[in-house]
Design a protein around this motif. Sequence first.
Motif, mmCIF file in Angstrom:
data_model
loop_
_atom_site.group_PDB
_atom_site.id
_atom_site.type_symbol
_atom_site.label_atom_id
_atom_site.label_comp_id
_atom_site.label_asym_id
_atom_site.label_seq_id
_atom_site.Cartn_x
_atom_site.Cartn_y
_atom_site.Cartn_z
ATOM 1 N N GLN A 1 0.831 -1.204 0.000
ATOM 2 C CA GLN A 1 0.000 0.000 0.000
ATOM 3 C C GLN A 1 0.867 1.257 0.000
ATOM 4 N N GLU A 2 1.932 1.208 0.800
ATOM 5 C CA GLU A 2 2.821 2.372 0.835
ATOM 6 C C GLU A 2 3.507 2.579 -0.518
ATOM 7 N N ALA A 3 3.858 1.485 -1.176
ATOM 8 C CA ALA A 3 4.492 1.607 -2.498
ATOM 9 C C ALA A 3 3.525 2.234 -3.507
ATOM 10 N N ILE A 4 2.249 1.847 -3.417
ATOM 11 C CA ILE A 4 1.257 2.410 -4.343
ATOM 12 C C ILE A 4 1.027 3.892 -4.046
ATOM 13 N N LYS A 5 0.932 4.222 -2.778
ATOM 14 C CA LYS A 5 0.773 5.627 -2.391
ATOM 15 C C LYS A 5 1.949 6.460 -2.927
ATOM 16 N N LYS A 6 3.144 5.954 -2.738
ATOM 17 C CA LYS A 6 4.354 6.655 -3.192
ATOM 18 C C LYS A 6 4.352 6.795 -4.719
ATOM 19 N N ALA A 7 3.867 5.758 -5.399
ATOM 20 C CA ALA A 7 3.860 5.777 -6.870
ATOM 21 C C ALA A 7 2.878 6.814 -7.410
ATOM 22 N N LEU A 8 1.726 6.953 -6.756
ATOM 23 C CA LEU A 8 0.679 7.826 -7.287
ATOM 24 C C LEU A 8 0.695 9.219 -6.661
ATOM 25 N N ASP A 9 1.392 9.373 -5.554
ATOM 26 C CA ASP A 9 1.448 10.676 -4.880
ATOM 27 C C ASP A 9 2.833 10.828 -4.273
ATOM 28 N N PRO A 10 3.853 10.974 -5.140
ATOM 29 C CA PRO A 10 5.237 10.899 -4.659
ATOM 30 C C PRO A 10 5.575 11.951 -3.606
ATOM 31 N N ASP A 11 4.945 13.122 -3.679
ATOM 32 C CA ASP A 11 5.255 14.154 -2.689
ATOM 33 C C ASP A 11 4.339 14.096 -1.469
ATOM 34 N N GLY A 12 3.401 13.158 -1.493
ATOM 35 C CA GLY A 12 2.552 12.974 -0.320
ATOM 36 C C GLY A 12 1.662 14.161 -0.015
ATOM 37 N N ILE A 13 1.114 14.795 -1.047
ATOM 38 C CA ILE A 13 0.265 15.969 -0.767
ATOM 39 C C ILE A 13 -1.206 15.611 -0.577
ATOM 40 N N LEU A 14 -1.629 14.427 -1.015
ATOM 41 C CA LEU A 14 -3.057 14.089 -0.949
ATOM 42 C C LEU A 14 -3.409 13.477 0.401
ATOM 43 N N ASN A 15 -4.158 14.223 1.170
ATOM 44 C CA ASN A 15 -4.672 13.777 2.474
ATOM 45 C C ASN A 15 -3.604 13.073 3.306
ATOM 46 N N PRO A 16 -2.465 13.740 3.533
ATOM 47 C CA PRO A 16 -1.362 13.086 4.241
ATOM 48 C C PRO A 16 -1.743 12.715 5.674
ATOM 49 N N GLY A 17 -1.206 11.597 6.116
ATOM 50 C CA GLY A 17 -1.462 11.152 7.483
ATOM 51 C C GLY A 17 -2.745 10.371 7.647
ATOM 52 N N LYS A 18 -3.513 10.238 6.567
ATOM 53 C CA LYS A 18 -4.733 9.435 6.644
ATOM 54 C C LYS A 18 -4.445 8.038 6.067
ATOM 55 N N VAL A 19 -5.176 7.073 6.543
ATOM 56 C CA VAL A 19 -5.102 5.674 6.122
ATOM 57 C C VAL A 19 -3.725 5.094 6.478
ATOM 58 N N LEU A 20 -2.700 5.488 5.759
ATOM 59 C CA LEU A 20 -1.360 4.923 5.984
ATOM 60 C C LEU A 20 -0.584 5.741 7.018
#
Lengths: 493, 493
Positions: free
Chosen positions: B474-493
């Motif tokens: 899941q973290e790899a997918i998050k990183k792949a689709l939102d590399p800078d982590g701007i989308l709803n950071p700190g939620k879910v993962l």
Amino acid sequence: MSETRTATPQTPTPERPFGWDRGTSAARMAEPGEAGRAVLAELAAALPADRVLTDADTARPYVHDEAEWAEYGAPLAVVRPRSTAEVAAIVRAAARHRVPVVPRGAGTGLSGGANAVDGGLVLSLERMRDIVEIDAGERLAVVQPGVVNDDLRAAAAKEGLWYPPDPASAPWSTIGGNVATNAGGLCCVKYGVTRDYVLALEIVTAAGEIVRVGRRTAKGVAGYDLAGLLVGSEGTLGVITEITVRLRPARTAPPRTVVGFFDTLADCGAAVAAVTAAGLQPAIFELVDRHCLKAVNDWKHMGLPEDAAALLLAQTDLPEPAATAEADGILAAFEANGARDALVSTDPVEADALFAARRLAYPAFEQRGDAQLTEDVCLPRNRLAEMLERIEEISARHDTFIGTVAHAGDGNLHPLIMVPPGDPEAKARAQRAFDEIVDAAIDLGGTVTGEHGVGLLKRAGMRRELDPGSLAMQEAIKKALDPDGILNPGKVL
Amino acid sequence: MSETRTATPQTPTPERPFGWDRGTSAARMAEPGEAGRAVLAELAAALPADRVLTDADTARPYVHDEAEWAEYGAPLAVVRPRSTAEVAAIVRAAARHRVPVVPRGAGTGLSGGANAVDGGLVLSLERMRDIVEIDAGERLAVVQPGVVNDDLRAAAAKEGLWYPPDPASAPWSTIGGNVATNAGGLCCVKYGVTRDYVLALEIVTAAGEIVRVGRRTAKGVAGYDLAGLLVGSEGTLGVITEITVRLRPARTAPPRTVVGFFDTLADCGAAVAAVTAAGLQPAIFELVDRHCLKAVNDWKHMGLPEDAAALLLAQTDLPEPAATAEADGILAAFEANGARDALVSTDPVEADALFAARRLAYPAFEQRGDAQLTEDVCLPRNRLAEMLERIEEISARHDTFIGTVAHAGDGNLHPLIMVPPGDPEAKARAQRAFDEIVDAAIDLGGTVTGEHGVGLLKRAGMRRELDPGSLAMQEAIKKALDPDGILNPGKVL
């Protein structure tokens, strides 16, 4: 591919339960390079000797699936593990040396998704065929990937339960392959596709790690839907080593079958739309075109009316009297749109005879000895007639024989493109027809593959269909989960 | 969070149709740093002035959802776009300056998924509320994310169609929020959850690009199931700007309601299991425990038997006579497992009265003025009674009042943990009870969230539940689709 392949299943044996006769020539095997030799040495050290086939003769049934014309390469070896731990050991060895791994089930795929790649391992899951558990209380089953679809259905039936996804390959295809391709079938018009039944998966990642995704509960939203993402990923994101599927209560009502012959494709399309508009939900809703009717007549002398443009076949599985009401509603929709010889049947023998035209269409064409390329476009339901007319036009323009069966209620068409063996010019025309059918489907708002998968044959079409942004997201996910690109490279993306 | 919030919806206005009164204090707003000032300047240049709120008073309804105790930060601004192009402009500006973006619908979430993060933008989709299209022929609807669930259901009904997912928040919650959290509801025991209805999405990626994923056809396997991956991703992988959902034919049969009171939780669990074992499929199958019965009695004086351990409520929606057969089957399963006061009702007024105990449970507790933390664990169906007993034990041990309603047929429990305001010691005990309920669910093979999502409140529980390999994927997918982590950071993962 130069040889003609026949799709007749051989008598299953314990060691090769899903073997198919695909011609008499041996497979081409890759000459191992340094990485290949290292992998073979590691496999020899890690696995019992019977797990690895490097002989061109015994490897032959494993190098391609049933997709006519799809390329396939010369593999390093075929590996047939018996456990998840063995799968993990195989993938770890491959990952260390960056050797490709092509997972496969029974090889009944129709897009080339399981075809060997040069210098890679073919990883056959056929020996992992335990039904691990059927839990009637939770209405779920846990199976290994090599379990044959029909065998799961039979085991579920013993518990009063039902596994609905029923691809035409159900007597041979495996649940692992069904999950990897998100297989459909006849029942999905009412009951959904394989993805709708997958609760959880055990997979081996590209790094060779064993990971569980999904859940055993009826609902669950803890994290991203990785199980759903793996379904239909055709072995490119992970090797599926165990599957948990939900089951439904067994159906008990005897089916009612409704048939109608139509003089024009437009009438036929209007009848399909009228059934939908009436809020009816047949459990099966199929179409057989005139070319298929004629082929079945030629072979079996069934006396089907060959002057009809198409036959519609529907089946309802509701309890009475709802079944009668639904069957009558379907019949009325057929008749209001010009059907002739339309009738409702409750006799299972008669119903079976009516379905013979659908069931025998593929084998009837096989009798002719032509190579068959099976198309799989899916259209918005209301564009069905328009698509059928375009197929007729494409067929005529390229002087290529195309007969179509369709899951009419889903808008999913399977035009069968027929080519006489040994005629490269005919083959070239057929390939142009194939491309134009794909483009017509995209043009009408459809998709290039409804249920067979992308594999090799639909890669180009998929790139024409999808938003470039969607392709970029898919590539990003592939890169994230398989950074070295060892899992079924060259397939899908 | 120190203030007590009430969940009473305010009268909707065009500009704030989903506003909720969450106390009287203003929001805390972030002091813009360099990046924040740059983003605000770009938004001011790109958007009409009414799109951006930076005033603490008007921003107040947008800074958190309905999750009691979930933290929320001080946002830079609240942005309320009116089109996909505006959403893309907002996300591009945020991406350029690496400012977080928190998408939100109506803010009825119960996990903190829509809560503001410090210095970020809150991106409210409430103004994008067009029903773009309802296509009866294809049985689908296309809607903007701010369309309220009940409004889509009403629009579909006008076409003889039905949108089944029915979270309790349906009068206020939006389809965008429902998709982002994969919302469930009462009907999903028979008809599935939001994911089962999403065909396609338009999204804005973390880079601010507009991308279409999914399809309009009944089936389709062209590439990875990105639409399915986005469903339930809680705004962490993309901002949903348009949704295509499948619809079902409207139901026409009047429902039959079956109720039964049980003296023990074990009997109640056995009755649920017996219904499943009999192959019955109620369209609604709910449980109300004795604490809820008493709260409803205290408030409405309904005379419900408070000495019962729990009430089961089932509803069947089959056509007759199958409805009577199913209702009788459910009644028989209840009675065979010790139910008393069990009955079948066909009178809609009586049925509504019977369901009042379920519907009024939450408001009854609200009358008491306590803070309510809504739990959402989901168990294998057959562990229902065991889980209810563990909740009773946890409640007693931590001296914390817990009343439970449940989607019994799904094994999805909503224990309501009640805490008197202004009692930090009681709150600490309640939080321990919350953690232990989560751990008990994991221990019994369940999941920490059945339908409310991970948000903030279930992050720790999710990490305890899932395979570490699944979290890494899941973290790899998050990183792949939102590399800078701007989308709803700190939620879910």
